[in-house]
Design a protein around this motif. Structure first.
Motif, short mmCIF file in Angstrom:
data_model
loop_
_atom_site.label_atom_id
_atom_site.label_comp_id
_atom_site.label_asym_id
_atom_site.label_seq_id
_atom_site.Cartn_x
_atom_site.Cartn_y
_atom_site.Cartn_z
N ARG A 19 0.85 -1.18 0.00
CA ARG A 19 0.00 0.00 0.00
C ARG A 19 0.90 1.24 0.00
O ARG A 19 1.94 1.24 0.65
N PRO A 20 0.48 2.31 -0.69
CA PRO A 20 1.25 3.56 -0.60
C PRO A 20 1.23 4.06 0.85
O PRO A 20 0.23 3.96 1.54
N SER A 21 2.36 4.58 1.30
CA SER A 21 2.47 5.09 2.66
C SER A 21 2.10 6.55 2.72
O SER A 21 2.22 7.28 1.72
N GLU A 22 1.70 7.00 3.90
CA GLU A 22 1.40 8.42 4.11
C GLU A 22 2.67 9.25 4.26
O GLU A 22 2.59 10.47 4.35
N GLU A 23 3.83 8.61 4.28
CA GLU A 23 5.10 9.30 4.44
C GLU A 23 5.48 10.15 3.24
O GLU A 23 6.41 10.93 3.31
N GLY A 24 4.82 9.95 2.11
CA GLY A 24 5.11 10.78 0.96
C GLY A 24 5.41 9.97 -0.29
O GLY A 24 5.27 8.76 -0.33
N HIS A 25 5.87 10.69 -1.32
CA HIS A 25 6.13 10.11 -2.63
C HIS A 25 7.19 9.01 -2.56
O HIS A 25 8.25 9.20 -1.98
N GLY A 26 6.87 7.85 -3.12
CA GLY A 26 7.83 6.76 -3.19
C GLY A 26 7.85 5.88 -1.96
O GLY A 26 8.62 4.92 -1.91
N ALA A 27 7.04 6.18 -0.95
CA ALA A 27 7.03 5.39 0.28
C ALA A 27 5.92 4.34 0.20
O ALA A 27 4.80 4.64 -0.19
N TRP A 28 6.25 3.12 0.59
CA TRP A 28 5.31 2.00 0.53
C TRP A 28 5.33 1.22 1.83
O TRP A 28 6.33 1.22 2.54
N GLU A 29 4.22 0.54 2.13
CA GLU A 29 4.11 -0.30 3.31
C GLU A 29 3.70 -1.69 2.90
O GLU A 29 2.85 -1.86 2.02
N CYS A 30 4.29 -2.70 3.52
CA CYS A 30 3.95 -4.09 3.26
C CYS A 30 3.13 -4.61 4.44
O CYS A 30 3.59 -4.59 5.58
N ALA A 31 1.90 -5.06 4.16
CA ALA A 31 1.03 -5.56 5.22
C ALA A 31 1.47 -6.94 5.70
O ALA A 31 1.18 -7.33 6.83
N ALA A 32 2.19 -7.69 4.88
CA ALA A 32 2.59 -9.04 5.24
C ALA A 32 3.71 -9.05 6.29
O ALA A 32 3.64 -9.78 7.27
N CYS A 33 4.75 -8.23 6.10
CA CYS A 33 5.88 -8.24 7.03
C CYS A 33 5.94 -6.98 7.89
O CYS A 33 6.86 -6.82 8.69
N ASN A 34 4.97 -6.07 7.69
CA ASN A 34 4.85 -4.86 8.50
C ASN A 34 6.08 -3.96 8.37
O ASN A 34 6.51 -3.34 9.34
N ARG A 35 6.67 -3.91 7.17
CA ARG A 35 7.83 -3.04 6.92
C ARG A 35 7.42 -1.90 6.00
O ARG A 35 6.50 -2.03 5.20
N ALA A 36 8.14 -0.81 6.12
CA ALA A 36 7.95 0.34 5.23
C ALA A 36 9.26 0.57 4.49
O ALA A 36 10.34 0.38 5.04
N PHE A 37 9.15 0.97 3.23
CA PHE A 37 10.35 1.24 2.44
C PHE A 37 10.06 2.36 1.45
O PHE A 37 8.92 2.71 1.21
N ARG A 38 11.10 2.93 0.88
CA ARG A 38 10.97 4.03 -0.06
C ARG A 38 11.71 3.68 -1.35
O ARG A 38 12.83 3.17 -1.31
N LEU A 39 11.09 3.98 -2.47
CA LEU A 39 11.71 3.79 -3.78
C LEU A 39 12.12 5.15 -4.32
O LEU A 39 11.40 6.14 -4.16
N LYS A 40 13.27 5.20 -4.98
CA LYS A 40 13.75 6.46 -5.52
C LYS A 40 14.40 6.22 -6.87
O LYS A 40 15.27 5.35 -7.01
#
Length: 59
Positions: A19-40
């Motif tokens: 799911r897209p994260s509320e942290e901003g552009h390029g930030a994503w959240e994974c519901a399966a492992c509960n991790r957040a990451f950013r793509l650039k």
């Protein structure tokens, strides 16, 4: 500019429940492992650039 690119799977667990994260552009959240990451996007590589291991003689 076109739509932003979306990842197909989590780089940590490989699950597709992202799911897209509320942290901003390029930030994503994974519901399966509960991790957040950013793509650039870093940029395009110049044409004609050769790596050191491409071509040449192997002595």
């Amino acid at each position: 500019m076109s739509e932003r690119a979306a990842p197909f799977y989590c780089p940590y667990c490989g699950d597709e429940d992202l799911r897209p994260s509320e942290e901003g552009h390029g930030a994503w959240e994974c519901a399966a492992c509960n991790r957040a990451f950013r793509l650039k996007f870093l940029g395009l590589l110049a044409r004609g650039v050769q790596r050191a291991d491409d071509g040449g003689d192997a002595a």
